[in-house]
Structure formats: C-alpha cells, structure tokens
Scaffold this motif. Structure first.
Motif, PDB file in Angstrom:
ATOM      1  N   ALA A 107       0.846  -1.194   0.000  1.00 19.10           N
ATOM      2  CA  ALA A 107       0.000   0.000   0.000  1.00 19.10           C
ATOM      3  C   ALA A 107       0.878   1.239   0.000  1.00 19.10           C
ATOM      4  O   ALA A 107       2.021   1.214   0.485  1.00 19.10           O
ATOM      5  CB  ALA A 107      -0.890  -0.002   1.239  1.00 19.10           C
ATOM      6  N   PRO A 108       0.387   2.347  -0.518  1.00 18.26           N
ATOM      7  CA  PRO A 108       1.139   3.607  -0.403  1.00 18.26           C
ATOM      8  C   PRO A 108       1.234   4.018   1.063  1.00 18.26           C
ATOM      9  O   PRO A 108       0.483   3.527   1.918  1.00 18.26           O
ATOM     10  CB  PRO A 108       0.306   4.598  -1.215  1.00 18.26           C
ATOM     11  N   GLU A 109       2.150   4.925   1.362  1.00 22.10           N
ATOM     12  CA  GLU A 109       2.311   5.350   2.755  1.00 22.10           C
ATOM     13  C   GLU A 109       1.069   6.042   3.289  1.00 22.10           C
ATOM     14  O   GLU A 109       0.760   5.932   4.477  1.00 22.10           O
ATOM     15  CB  GLU A 109       3.525   6.266   2.895  1.00 22.10           C
ATOM     16  N   VAL A 110       0.366   6.762   2.429  1.00 20.07           N
ATOM     17  CA  VAL A 110      -0.813   7.503   2.860  1.00 20.07           C
ATOM     18  C   VAL A 110      -2.051   6.867   2.253  1.00 20.07           C
ATOM     19  O   VAL A 110      -2.168   6.723   1.034  1.00 20.07           O
ATOM     20  CB  VAL A 110      -0.731   8.988   2.450  1.00 20.07           C
ATOM     21  N   LEU A 111      -2.969   6.458   3.113  1.00 14.36           N
ATOM     22  CA  LEU A 111      -4.257   5.913   2.704  1.00 14.36           C
ATOM     23  C   LEU A 111      -5.363   6.700   3.401  1.00 14.36           C
ATOM     24  O   LEU A 111      -5.185   7.168   4.530  1.00 14.36           O
ATOM     25  CB  LEU A 111      -4.374   4.434   3.080  1.00 14.36           C
ATOM     26  N   HIS A 112      -6.501   6.800   2.734  1.00 13.69           N
ATOM     27  CA  HIS A 112      -7.664   7.434   3.335  1.00 13.69           C
ATOM     28  C   HIS A 112      -8.755   6.410   3.682  1.00 13.69           C
ATOM     29  O   HIS A 112      -9.707   6.751   4.370  1.00 13.69           O
ATOM     30  CB  HIS A 112      -8.223   8.494   2.383  1.00 13.69           C
ATOM     31  N   TRP A 113      -8.606   5.206   3.178  1.00 20.86           N
ATOM     32  CA  TRP A 113      -9.530   4.104   3.463  1.00 20.86           C
ATOM     33  C   TRP A 113      -8.880   2.808   3.025  1.00 20.86           C
ATOM     34  O   TRP A 113      -8.144   2.807   2.041  1.00 20.86           O
ATOM     35  CB  TRP A 113     -10.867   4.319   2.699  1.00 20.86           C
ATOM     36  N   PRO A 114      -9.109   1.697   3.722  1.00 15.78           N
ATOM     37  CA  PRO A 114      -9.909   1.522   4.928  1.00 15.78           C
ATOM     38  C   PRO A 114      -9.104   1.811   6.184  1.00 15.78           C
ATOM     39  O   PRO A 114      -7.870   1.704   6.176  1.00 15.78           O
ATOM     40  CB  PRO A 114     -10.299   0.046   4.862  1.00 15.78           C
ATOM     41  N   TRP A 115      -9.785   2.114   7.263  1.00 12.16           N
ATOM     42  CA  TRP A 115      -9.080   2.381   8.513  1.00 12.16           C
ATOM     43  C   TRP A 115      -8.338   1.147   9.010  1.00 12.16           C
ATOM     44  O   TRP A 115      -7.307   1.262   9.686  1.00 12.16           O
ATOM     45  CB  TRP A 115     -10.041   2.905   9.580  1.00 12.16           C
ATOM     46  N   ARG A 116      -8.842  -0.044   8.633  1.00 13.20           N
ATOM     47  CA  ARG A 116      -8.171  -1.274   9.082  1.00 13.20           C
ATOM     48  C   ARG A 116      -6.749  -1.391   8.532  1.00 13.20           C
ATOM     49  O   ARG A 116      -5.916  -2.113   9.085  1.00 13.20           O
ATOM     50  CB  ARG A 116      -8.980  -2.501   8.675  1.00 13.20           C
ATOM     51  N   ALA A 117      -6.465  -0.687   7.462  1.00 14.60           N
ATOM     52  CA  ALA A 117      -5.114  -0.729   6.907  1.00 14.60           C
ATOM     53  C   ALA A 117      -4.099  -0.091   7.835  1.00 14.60           C
ATOM     54  O   ALA A 117      -2.902  -0.340   7.713  1.00 14.60           O
ATOM     55  CB  ALA A 117      -5.083  -0.019   5.553  1.00 14.60           C
ATOM     56  N   TYR A 118      -4.574   0.748   8.768  1.00 14.16           N
ATOM     57  CA  TYR A 118      -3.686   1.445   9.689  1.00 14.16           C
ATOM     58  C   TYR A 118      -3.771   0.910  11.119  1.00 14.16           C
ATOM     59  O   TYR A 118      -3.405   1.604  12.064  1.00 14.16           O
ATOM     60  CB  TYR A 118      -4.003   2.942   9.677  1.00 14.16           C
ATOM     61  N   LEU A 119      -4.251  -0.311  11.283  1.00 15.74           N
ATOM     62  CA  LEU A 119      -4.163  -0.944  12.591  1.00 15.74           C
ATOM     63  C   LEU A 119      -2.693  -1.061  13.008  1.00 15.74           C
ATOM     64  O   LEU A 119      -1.799  -1.176  12.164  1.00 15.74           O
ATOM     65  CB  LEU A 119      -4.800  -2.334  12.556  1.00 15.74           C
ATOM     66  N   PHE A 120      -2.445  -1.034  14.299  1.00 17.05           N
ATOM     67  CA  PHE A 120      -1.061  -1.143  14.756  1.00 17.05           C
ATOM     68  C   PHE A 120      -0.926  -2.215  15.833  1.00 17.05           C
ATOM     69  O   PHE A 120      -1.900  -2.652  16.447  1.00 17.05           O
ATOM     70  CB  PHE A 120      -0.532   0.207  15.265  1.00 17.05           C
ATOM     71  N   LYS A 121       0.293  -2.662  16.031  1.00 16.36           N
ATOM     72  CA  LYS A 121       0.685  -3.421  17.207  1.00 16.36           C
ATOM     73  C   LYS A 121       1.557  -2.502  18.059  1.00 16.36           C
ATOM     74  O   LYS A 121       2.188  -1.584  17.533  1.00 16.36           O
ATOM     75  CB  LYS A 121       1.457  -4.688  16.811  1.00 16.36           C
ATOM     76  N   THR A 122       1.592  -2.761  19.362  1.00  5.39           N
ATOM     77  CA  THR A 122       2.229  -1.821  20.273  1.00  5.39           C
ATOM     78  C   THR A 122       3.443  -2.430  20.954  1.00  5.39           C
ATOM     79  O   THR A 122       3.334  -3.451  21.647  1.00  5.39           O
ATOM     80  CB  THR A 122       1.233  -1.343  21.351  1.00  5.39           C
ATOM     81  N   LEU A 123       4.582  -1.793  20.751  1.00  2.00           N
ATOM     82  CA  LEU A 123       5.798  -2.110  21.503  1.00  2.00           C
ATOM     83  C   LEU A 123       5.737  -1.271  22.778  1.00  2.00           C
ATOM     84  O   LEU A 123       5.823  -0.043  22.726  1.00  2.00           O
ATOM     85  CB  LEU A 123       7.032  -1.755  20.675  1.00  2.00           C
ATOM     86  N   VAL A 124       5.542  -1.923  23.913  1.00  2.00           N
ATOM     87  CA  VAL A 124       5.243  -1.192  25.142  1.00  2.00           C
ATOM     88  C   VAL A 124       6.294  -1.466  26.222  1.00  2.00           C
ATOM     89  O   VAL A 124       6.752  -2.599  26.395  1.00  2.00           O
ATOM     90  CB  VAL A 124       3.829  -1.547  25.654  1.00  2.00           C
ATOM     91  N   ARG A 125       6.682  -0.394  26.892  1.00  2.00           N
ATOM     92  CA  ARG A 125       7.597  -0.535  28.027  1.00  2.00           C
ATOM     93  C   ARG A 125       6.871  -1.281  29.142  1.00  2.00           C
ATOM     94  O   ARG A 125       5.751  -0.919  29.536  1.00  2.00           O
ATOM     95  CB  ARG A 125       8.053   0.836  28.509  1.00  2.00           C
ATOM     96  N   ASN A 126       7.494  -2.306  29.669  1.00  2.00           N
ATOM     97  CA  ASN A 126       6.860  -3.180  30.651  1.00  2.00           C
ATOM     98  C   ASN A 126       7.156  -2.665  32.067  1.00  2.00           C
ATOM     99  O   ASN A 126       7.878  -3.286  32.845  1.00  2.00           O
ATOM    100  CB  ASN A 126       7.375  -4.611  30.469  1.00  2.00           C
ATOM    101  N   ASP A 127       6.562  -1.512  32.398  1.00  2.00           N
ATOM    102  CA  ASP A 127       6.858  -0.859  33.670  1.00  2.00           C
ATOM    103  C   ASP A 127       5.675  -0.882  34.635  1.00  2.00           C
ATOM    104  O   ASP A 127       5.677  -0.166  35.644  1.00  2.00           O
ATOM    105  CB  ASP A 127       7.290   0.587  33.429  1.00  2.00           C
TER     106      ASP A 127
END
Length: 345
Positions: A147-167
């Motif tokens: 996909a191109p870097e910028v999409l306007h649809w669908p929102w599901r294309a921009y789901l993320f996973k989270t790298l989270v500090r375990n504090d």
C-alpha cells in the motif's frame, strides 16, 4: 535489555523459521510462542526450537470460547518471559517489524525515541501481487508490493501493534495494544507513532489504529502480509482467525488488504539469511519444515475437492489488486452526504 515477542500460531510451520530469523536479527531477545491444535507439525518444530534455546513454547489446546489468541495472551500475562521483560510486543506470524533507523534493530529504534513508553507499529499492507501458487520461499522476498504510505480508506489498513515498556502501566496484554491501564501511571505515558510523533492521550487507553490520511511511518513500520498466495489464503481461512470465532476471511477481507500499489523492499536491508540458513540446516528442523510445506500442498488439494472452496478460489482469481481510494471517495464513505462524482458517471 530484554525485548519479548509473544506469538500465537496454528499450522504455520512453513513460515516459522523465516519469522524467527528475522526477529532475532531485528533485536528480539526472547520469544514466547503459544500453539494450538496444530496438524502440520508446528508444535514439534517449536519443541525443537525451545531445545535449541530460540524460544519458549507453551501449548494452548482448545476449546477457546473467547478465541485462541485471547486464551494464549492470558497465559502469556502470567509467564516470566513477559513479566521480566523490559519491553513487550505481541505479534502474528504474518507481521514483520521493519525498523528504518540506525542498524535497523529495535534497540536502535528505542535509542532514537528515548522518552517513549509505547511505540505504535502501524501495518504496511503487502498485497498478493498476483501470486497464485504457494511456494516454499521467503515471504519478505516474494511479496514486495505494498500500500502507499498515505491511505484514506480503509481504517483497518492502519491498525497497529504496540511495543510497550513493561513498567506496570498496563497489567494485561492485548492483540493490538496493552490493556488494563493503571490510572495513576497514565499521566506519565509518552506514546509515539512510527514517525516519532507524540500521540495524544486518546491512544493511552483505547485506540488501535493510526490516523488515516497521513503517513505513520519513517522510523519503523510493521510489514503485514495478510494474504500471501491465493492458495495460502484458502488455508488461512481453513485455519480460522485467532480472535474472531466467526471467521470473516472472505473476499471482502481480501479486497480490503490486497494493495500492490508501490514496491517496498526496505525490509531486506536487514539480512537474516545466515540465521535462517542455520535453522534450516538443523537435522530436526529441516525435515520438519519440509513436512510442513508438504502438508500445505496436501491440505490445499483436499480443500479443492469441495465446491465452496473452489468457488472462493475462483472469486480470488477474478479479484484484481485493490484500487486506492482518493480522499474525496473515502470521505463519501463516512460522510455519505458528500457524494462522489467520477468522470464518465
């Protein structure tokens, strides 16, 4: 610094070694893998990998009333590999971390964002690119159209996973983001996106997708290969989804993810081939990998004996690459009063 990835799998033995080699090269120090109801020998591969010191393997047999992934994450919450980690990142087998700063490791990413308590790794969808037959070849080398870097649809294309500090700011793992926030710690949260931009407080508690309409990349992206070859997609539907018991792996799922607009080979700058070769060369893993590949071919032939599977296969063959919607078209979806007028309409 300990960076733990949590992976849930079923019948993914053919893709396991590439995924592991890549993420060790990327700087993941510990991997906790939970398997459920495998028929292709994935669980045997994981046992061998545990014996070799590559990961820790837990079995997560069904039934799973809430879905196998939620059941697995509840186990992971209690495991020392998660509890003792400095950073935690739940991932799927079709997701590959693609750091684009420094030496392309997660340590380099964290060094570039020293104040971050969580980093959203937004999907970059990699489409099918016309590949029909499943072949035993690296996913990251086979599927390079995205996909191109910028999409306007669908929102599901921009789901993320989270790298989270375990504090201790969050007490439970989630599929896309950490859960059970500690209210007393939320004021100190510093979430950033893959471009290094600080995110608003709405991300601290509930958001699971980045803002559409602007690029969420630059320092890191999460290469997501949700389709693969047409044959592989049928096996994915046969396997079922980790979260949703109702499946949902239909032509609509395919269309929303089959972007092949631009070429992106950036992930190949991180060379995991020596690690991958060492795993394939193992006297136990090598044959198990080949058996998993053979299982996939045999399972596809079995599915194609049924009319419903042949119908889905034909529909996917007819479905071309997904067209990127212009902003006006995308806005007509969530603002129906706008309407869209295309040339020739």
């Amino acid at each position: 610094m300990r960076i733990t990835a949590v992976l849930c799998v079923r019948n993914e033995g053919a893709f396991l070694l590439e995924w592991l080699a890549h993420h060790r090269a990327c700087g993941i120090t510990d991997v906790l893998v939970l398997s459920n109801d495998c028929e292709d020998g994935t669980d045997a591969m994981l046992d061998r990998l545990e014996a070799l010191g590559w990961l820790v393997h837990l079995r997560n047999p069904g039934p799973h009333p809430e879905g196998p992934q939620w059941s697995a994450l509840k186990q992971a919450d209690r495991h020392p590999l998660v509890r003792e980690a400095d950073w935690v990142l739940p991932l799927d087998i079709d997701e590959f971390v693609n750091v684009q700063v420094g030496d392309r490791t997660i340590s380099a990413l964290l060094a570039a964002l020293p104040e971050a308590t969580a980093i959203t790794l937004t999907w970059r969808l990699f489409g099918n690119a016309g590949v029909v037959r499943y072949a035993d070849a690296p996913v990251t080398e086979t599927f390079t159209r995205a996909a191109p870097e910028v999409l306007h649809w669908p929102w599901r294309a921009y789901l993320f996973k989270t790298l989270v500090r375990n504090d201790g700011s969050y007490r439970k793992l989630g599929v896309h983001r950490p859960r059970a926030p500690d209210d007393d710690r939320m004021a100190a949260q510093h979430w950033v996106d893959g471009a290094g931009r600080k995110l608003p407080a709405s991300f601290h508690r509930g958001r699971i997708f980045s803002d559409v309409g602007r690029s969420p990349y630059g320092l890191v992206q999460l290469n997501h290969y949700p389709l693969g070859a047409v044959e592989s997609f049928l096996l994915k539907r046969d396997r079922g989804r980790g979260v949703h018991a109702d499946g949902g792996l239909d032509v609509g799922y395919w269309v929303e993810r089959n972007f092949s607009t631009v070429e992106d080979r950036s992930i190949l700058a991180l060379d995991s081939r020596p690690l991958r070769a060492s795993l394939h060369a193992d006297a136990v893993l090598g044959p198990l990998h080949r058996a998993a590949v053979d299982w996939r071919h045999a399972r596809f032939r079995t599915l194609m004996q049924q009319d419903a599977w042949r119908s889905l296969y034909g529909q996917l063959l007819m479905a071309g690459p997904t067209r990127v919607l212009a902003r006006e078209e995308a806005e007509s979806i969530w603002k129906p009063h706008i309407g869209v007028h295309r040339a020739g309409a």
